[in-house]
Design a protein around this motif. Structure first.
Motif, PDB file in Angstrom:
ATOM      1  N   ASP A 143      24.440 -58.257 151.893  1.00 46.67           N
ATOM      2  CA  ASP A 143      23.071 -58.763 151.925  1.00 46.67           C
ATOM      3  C   ASP A 143      22.857 -59.572 153.205  1.00 46.67           C
ATOM      4  O   ASP A 143      23.588 -60.522 153.477  1.00 46.67           O
ATOM      5  N   ILE A 144      21.838 -59.199 153.978  1.00 54.82           N
ATOM      6  CA  ILE A 144      21.566 -59.879 155.244  1.00 54.82           C
ATOM      7  C   ILE A 144      20.262 -60.680 155.190  1.00 54.82           C
ATOM      8  O   ILE A 144      19.767 -61.130 156.219  1.00 54.82           O
ATOM      9  N   THR A 145      19.699 -60.894 154.011  1.00 59.37           N
ATOM     10  CA  THR A 145      18.422 -61.577 153.861  1.00 59.37           C
ATOM     11  C   THR A 145      18.432 -62.968 154.481  1.00 59.37           C
ATOM     12  O   THR A 145      17.465 -63.387 155.103  1.00 59.37           O
ATOM     13  N   SER A 146      19.516 -63.700 154.335  1.00 60.71           N
ATOM     14  CA  SER A 146      19.566 -65.087 154.805  1.00 60.71           C
ATOM     15  C   SER A 146      19.952 -65.219 156.287  1.00 60.71           C
ATOM     16  O   SER A 146      20.009 -66.335 156.801  1.00 60.71           O
ATOM     17  N   LEU A 147      20.178 -64.112 156.985  1.00 61.18           N
ATOM     18  CA  LEU A 147      20.570 -64.190 158.395  1.00 61.18           C
ATOM     19  C   LEU A 147      19.395 -64.612 159.262  1.00 61.18           C
ATOM     20  O   LEU A 147      18.342 -64.001 159.252  1.00 61.18           O
ATOM     21  N   ASP A 148      19.588 -65.676 160.045  1.00 61.03           N
ATOM     22  CA  ASP A 148      18.564 -66.177 160.953  1.00 61.03           C
ATOM     23  C   ASP A 148      18.970 -65.856 162.385  1.00 61.03           C
ATOM     24  O   ASP A 148      20.049 -65.299 162.623  1.00 61.03           O
ATOM     25  N   LEU A 149      18.155 -66.223 163.348  1.00 63.03           N
ATOM     26  CA  LEU A 149      18.436 -65.963 164.763  1.00 63.03           C
ATOM     27  C   LEU A 149      19.779 -66.565 165.169  1.00 63.03           C
ATOM     28  O   LEU A 149      20.066 -67.721 164.880  1.00 63.03           O
ATOM     29  N   GLY A 150      20.611 -65.757 165.827  1.00 60.56           N
ATOM     30  CA  GLY A 150      21.896 -66.233 166.321  1.00 60.56           C
ATOM     31  C   GLY A 150      22.986 -66.352 165.270  1.00 60.56           C
ATOM     32  O   GLY A 150      24.087 -66.795 165.563  1.00 60.56           O
TER      33      GLY A 150
END
Length: 188
Positions: A143-150
Motif C-alpha cells: 500500500d502506497i497511500t501514505s507515501l508523501d513527497l521524498g
C-alpha cells in the motif's frame, strides 16, 4: 499460484548436438531437479509461452511420458539474437519442503505525494521469498497511500504471513521523487 501443464518426453541422449537438434524441431531441452533424481526432458516451445510472458508464478504440472511432477520454473535461457527459449530448469515441489521463488509486487492505493506533483518510482518488481508452495502468494500487495513527497516504502514494511522474505529489508520497494520544478517551490 496459477496452474499450467506441460507435456514432455524424456531425452535419450544428452549433449550439445542433440540439444541443437531438439531446438531445430521447435522443442526446448529442460531439466527437472530437486527430487530423488534429475529428469532430462524436452517439450514443445509453444507450451512455454504462458509461463514466460507474464510475471506471475505458476505451479507447473510436468507430464513426462505419463509420469506427473509438480514443479516451478526456476530458470530459463534465451537466444540472444532471436529471443527464443533455448533451455528451462524446473524445481520439483515436494510436500513439506520449502522452496525459494521470486513473487511479483503489486502497488495499491493512490499516493498523496503523486497528487502533490511527485513521480512514483517502483524500485523492486519482485521479492525473493521462501516457504511451502501452498503458502506462497500469487503477488505481494504494498500500500502506497501514505507515501508523501521524498518518502519511500521499504521491504521491512511488508507483512509476511506463512513465508519468509529473503530480500534485503532495507531495500526500497517504491518511492515518490520530487520533480525539479517542485524542488524550487519547496525551498522558497
Amino acid at each position: 499460484m496459477k496452474k499450467l501443464e506441460i507435456v514432455g518426453y524424456r531425452r535419450a541422449n544428452l549433449g550439445r548436438n542433440e540439444a541443437q537438434d531438439l531446438r531445430a524441431e521447435g522443442n526446448v531441452p529442460s531439466v527437472l531437479y530437486g527430487g530423488k533424481d534429475q529428469v532430462h526432458f524436452y517439450a514443445p516451445a509453444m507450451l512455454f509461452r504462458p509461463l514466460l510472458t507474464t510475471p506471475d508464478i505458476f505451479e507447473v504440472t510436468l507430464n513426462i511420458e505419463g509420469e506427473l511432477f509438480k514443479a516451478i520454473l526456476q530458470d530459463s535461457q534465451f537466444d540472444p539474437v532471436n529471443d527464443m527459449i533455448i533451455h528451462a530448469d524446473f524445481l520439483e515441489i515436494i510436500d513439506g519442503k520449502e522452496i525459494k521463488v521470486d513473487v511479483p509486487i503489486k502497488l495499491t492505493g493512490a499516493s498523496t505525494g503523486v497528487f502533490k506533483g511527485g513521480k512514483l518510482n517502483q524500485k523492486l518488481r519482485k521479492l525473493r521469498v521462501k516457504g511451502l508452495s501452498e503458502n506462497i502468494p500469487d503477488y505481494i500487495e504494498v500500500d502506497i497511500t501514505s507515501l508523501d513527497l521524498g518518502k519511500s516504502v521499504k521491504v521491512s514494511a511488508i507483512q509476511a504471513e506463512g513465508f519468509t522474505i529473503l530480500s534485503q529489508m532495507s531495500n526500497p520497494v517504491a518511492s515518490i521523487e520530487i520533480p525539479r520544478a517542485l524542488r524550487g517551490q519547496l525551498k522558497a
